[in-house]
Design a protein around this motif. Structure first.
Motif, PDB file in Angstrom:
ATOM      1  N   PRO A   1      61.866  59.708  44.029  1.00 53.58           N
ATOM      2  CA  PRO A   1      61.881  58.259  44.239  1.00 53.58           C
ATOM      3  C   PRO A   1      62.746  57.536  43.221  1.00 53.58           C
ATOM      4  N   ILE A   2      63.475  56.530  43.692  1.00 54.08           N
ATOM      5  CA  ILE A   2      64.278  55.652  42.836  1.00 54.08           C
ATOM      6  C   ILE A   2      63.656  54.258  42.898  1.00 54.08           C
ATOM      7  N   LEU A   3      63.232  53.764  41.734  1.00 53.31           N
ATOM      8  CA  LEU A   3      62.653  52.418  41.640  1.00 53.31           C
ATOM      9  C   LEU A   3      63.632  51.514  40.907  1.00 53.31           C
TER      10      LEU A   3
ATOM     11  N   PHE B   1      64.021  55.175  37.297  1.00 57.46           N
ATOM     12  CA  PHE B   1      63.921  53.713  37.259  1.00 57.46           C
ATOM     13  C   PHE B   1      65.229  53.143  36.747  1.00 57.46           C
ATOM     14  N   LEU B   2      65.797  52.186  37.477  1.00 56.75           N
ATOM     15  CA  LEU B   2      67.025  51.523  37.033  1.00 56.75           C
ATOM     16  C   LEU B   2      66.844  50.011  37.018  1.00 56.75           C
ATOM     17  N   GLU B   3      67.225  49.399  35.890  1.00 58.40           N
ATOM     18  CA  GLU B   3      67.252  47.940  35.772  1.00 58.40           C
ATOM     19  C   GLU B   3      68.640  47.484  36.201  1.00 58.40           C
TER      20      GLU B   3
ATOM     21  N   ALA C   1      73.901  55.007  45.664  1.00 60.95           N
ATOM     22  CA  ALA C   1      74.283  56.130  46.527  1.00 60.95           C
ATOM     23  C   ALA C   1      74.603  57.360  45.673  1.00 60.95           C
ATOM     24  N   ARG C   2      75.259  57.136  44.532  1.00 62.03           N
ATOM     25  CA  ARG C   2      75.597  58.276  43.660  1.00 62.03           C
ATOM     26  C   ARG C   2      74.344  58.848  43.008  1.00 62.03           C
ATOM     27  N   VAL C   3      73.451  57.963  42.567  1.00 63.29           N
ATOM     28  CA  VAL C   3      72.217  58.444  41.939  1.00 63.29           C
ATOM     29  C   VAL C   3      71.385  59.214  42.974  1.00 63.29           C
ATOM     30  N   ARG C   4      71.339  58.673  44.187  1.00 63.00           N
ATOM     31  CA  ARG C   4      70.594  59.359  45.251  1.00 63.00           C
ATOM     32  C   ARG C   4      71.168  60.745  45.499  1.00 63.00           C
ATOM     33  N   GLU C   5      72.470  60.827  45.524  1.00 65.50           N
ATOM     34  CA  GLU C   5      73.119  62.126  45.758  1.00 65.50           C
ATOM     35  C   GLU C   5      72.769  63.095  44.627  1.00 65.50           C
TER      36      GLU C   5
ATOM     37  N   PHE D   1      74.956  57.968  33.769  1.00 69.63           N
ATOM     38  CA  PHE D   1      73.756  58.157  34.601  1.00 69.63           C
ATOM     39  C   PHE D   1      73.707  59.596  35.135  1.00 69.63           C
ATOM     40  N   LEU D   2      74.812  60.033  35.735  1.00 72.01           N
ATOM     41  CA  LEU D   2      74.797  61.315  36.442  1.00 72.01           C
ATOM     42  C   LEU D   2      74.730  62.494  35.481  1.00 72.01           C
TER      43      LEU D   2
END
Ligand SMILES: [Zn+2]
Length: 491
Positions: A136-138, A104-106, A125-129, A91-92
């Motif tokens: 935006p994270i959906l 967007f994450l399933e 939390a890691r994706v947000r960082e 992801f990162l």
């Protein structure tokens, strides 16, 4: 816009000792194996998964997809740290490679890892960082999500399935796409989380029966009145974590209307507590006796749900209680599946059709694992591959590995190599089993089977045979659950 997409789904039963490893994610089952990069754009096309429907909708709207990675494994014990870290890295790395406008994450919502009781909260939390506060994270979640405050803090939009059996995996992704423009405009939407003061047994959350079916109608009515996006998660009880249990999430333009809508839906859930408590599955002997009585005059099979050995909740799918009871009560034209018994499947393939095995089952740990003595006659064999037609996962290639149908007196057992739930009728029909000619069909599934089997069933009876997926959540030894949460609904 450039929108990063990915998925990581696991429903974790913390009362199962064996960890869920990277291999479990790689092993293909009812859905695709670990998929990354450009393959994401083609592998999921046409499958009833959130990522497929989200991608199709946002591409149709002219946005560009930045594919990250996707993985799902059968429910089981805590996810190994190595598997979690591999996905986080994929992801990162993808997010670092180029700037995106949204993510967007399933996800499932009930993932527990060795290191994190709140797997999705830790991942978000890691994706947000990585993306910063302004992207935006959906997120789409399973109806069985155990939603934490950390998940709602980091996810700017959550849409959970509204059906159990989950026939709307895809629709949850489509809803995220529909709300994308509003979420982008709000930047940080108002949000609310309400956690239930009681747990709901898994079978009682089935939306084919009340009160669950009606609660989702109330959800839609409150949404239509308020313009707030709501989700009602039934929770996944066999998880000894602080945030286990049902919850409501709400997202919208302003905090007051979001809070009000969330409170209304929570009130509806609480009003339904006695109706949840009224669910009363039958002990196995009673259930088989009743099924035989109904089947004596019925034109269609009676379907038995062996819910306490449901692999969809992390159970081994190898208990023998229902099979033993069918034999004891001299059932005729009864068929049982899916017994996870790789040794029996392999032995049956070696013996060939007409050969016999001298034992069946008993390969797992925990209650209900008494092996059943033979002779078990091999009556059909397959490689376990078929296309399933259940609306849950239509068009997905299903792989059960070497599979065999074994018969003793009037009872047939379908033994497979890869552990999974019988979602599709093709589990049996691909081996030549005509389900309409059977009196009893016993399935190791709590509710998902209904999407494929309810329409051919004279009646569905949920039964309790020994197994680790306890129907009554009060049977689990919780140590971390929030104080004062009732372990079963009160009458
Ligand atoms: Zn679920």
């Amino acid at each position: 816009m450039r929108i990063a997409v990915g998925g990581f789904m696991h429903e974790t039963n913390t009362f199962v000792d064996a960890p869920t490893t990277w291999d479990d994610f790689v092993r293909a089952g009812p859905w695709p194996t670990v998929t990354s990069g450009e393959n994401i754009l083609t592998v999921f096309r046409g499958i009833n998964l959130a990522i497929a429907h989200f991608d199709a909708a946002v591409q149709a709207a002219g946005h560009e997809i930045v594919p990250l990675a996707w993985a799902a494994a059968q429910p089981g014990g805590r996810v190994a740290d190595d598997a979690f870290e591999r996905m986080a890295t994929m992801f990162l790395d993808g997010l670092r490679r180029q700037a995106v406008d949204a993510v967007f994450l399933e996800l499932h919502g009930a993932m527990v890892t060795r290191a994190h009781d709140d797997g999705e909260g830790a991942m978000l939390a890691r994706v947000r960082e990585a993306v910063g506060a302004r992207v935006p994270i959906l997120v789409s979640l399973d109806l069985h999500a155990n939603v934490s405050p950390q998940m709602v803090e980091h996810a700017d939009f959550i849409s959970s399935y509204r059906t159990y059996p989950h026939t709307d995996w895809g629709a949850a992704g489509a809803r995220c796409a529909q709300w994308l423009d509003r979420v982008m405009a709000w930047r940080r939407p108002a949000r609310a989380l309400r956690q239930s003061p009681f747990l709901v047994p898994v079978t009682a959350g089935c939306t084919y029966v009340e009160p669950a079916g009606g609660l989702y109608e109330q959800l839609r009515a409150i949404e239509a009145e308020t313009g707030v996006h709501l989700s009602l998660n039934m929770g996944f009880p066999p998880a000894d974590i602080f945030d286990v249990g049902p919850s409501v999430t709400a997202y919208g333009a302003d905090q007051a209307s979001v809070d009000q809508a969330a409170d209304r839906l929570l009130a509806a859930l609480q009003a339904a507590e006695p109706a949840f408590a009224a669910h009363n599955p039958l002990p196995v002997a009673e259930a088989v006796a009743r099924a035989l009585a109904i089947a004596a005059t019925a034109a269609r099979p009676v379907v038995l749900s062996d819910t306490q050995d449901n692999p969809g909740a992390g159970a081994p799918s190898s208990t023998t209680g229902v099979i033993a009871e069918l034999l004891r009560q001299h059932a005729d034209r009864a068929v049982v599946g899916i017994l996870h018994d790789p040794a029996a499947a392999q032995a049956a393939h070696a013996a060939g059709i007409g050969g016999t095995l001298d034992r069946l089952g008993g390969g797992g740990t925990g209650p209900g694992q008494e092996p059943l003595p033979g002779p078990w006659r091999v009556s059909a064999l397959s490689d376990g591959r078929f296309k399933g037609t259940s609306p849950m996962l239509r068009s997905a290639e299903t792989t059960m590995g070497p599979t065999a149908l074994l018969a003793q007196n009037g009872v047939e057992v379908l033994a497979a190599t890869i552990r999974q739930q019988p979602i599709h009728r093709e589990v049996f029909t691909h081996l030549g089993v005509d389900l309409g000619s059977r009196k009893i069909v016993a399935l190791k599934s709590s509710a998902h089977f209904r999407a494929g089997y309810q329409e051919i069933a004279e009646e569905v009876i949920v039964c309790l045979a020994p197994g680790i997926n306890l129907e009554d959540p009060a049977g689990f030894k919780f140590t971390k659950i929030r104080p004062k949460v009732r372990l079963r609904p009160a009458r």
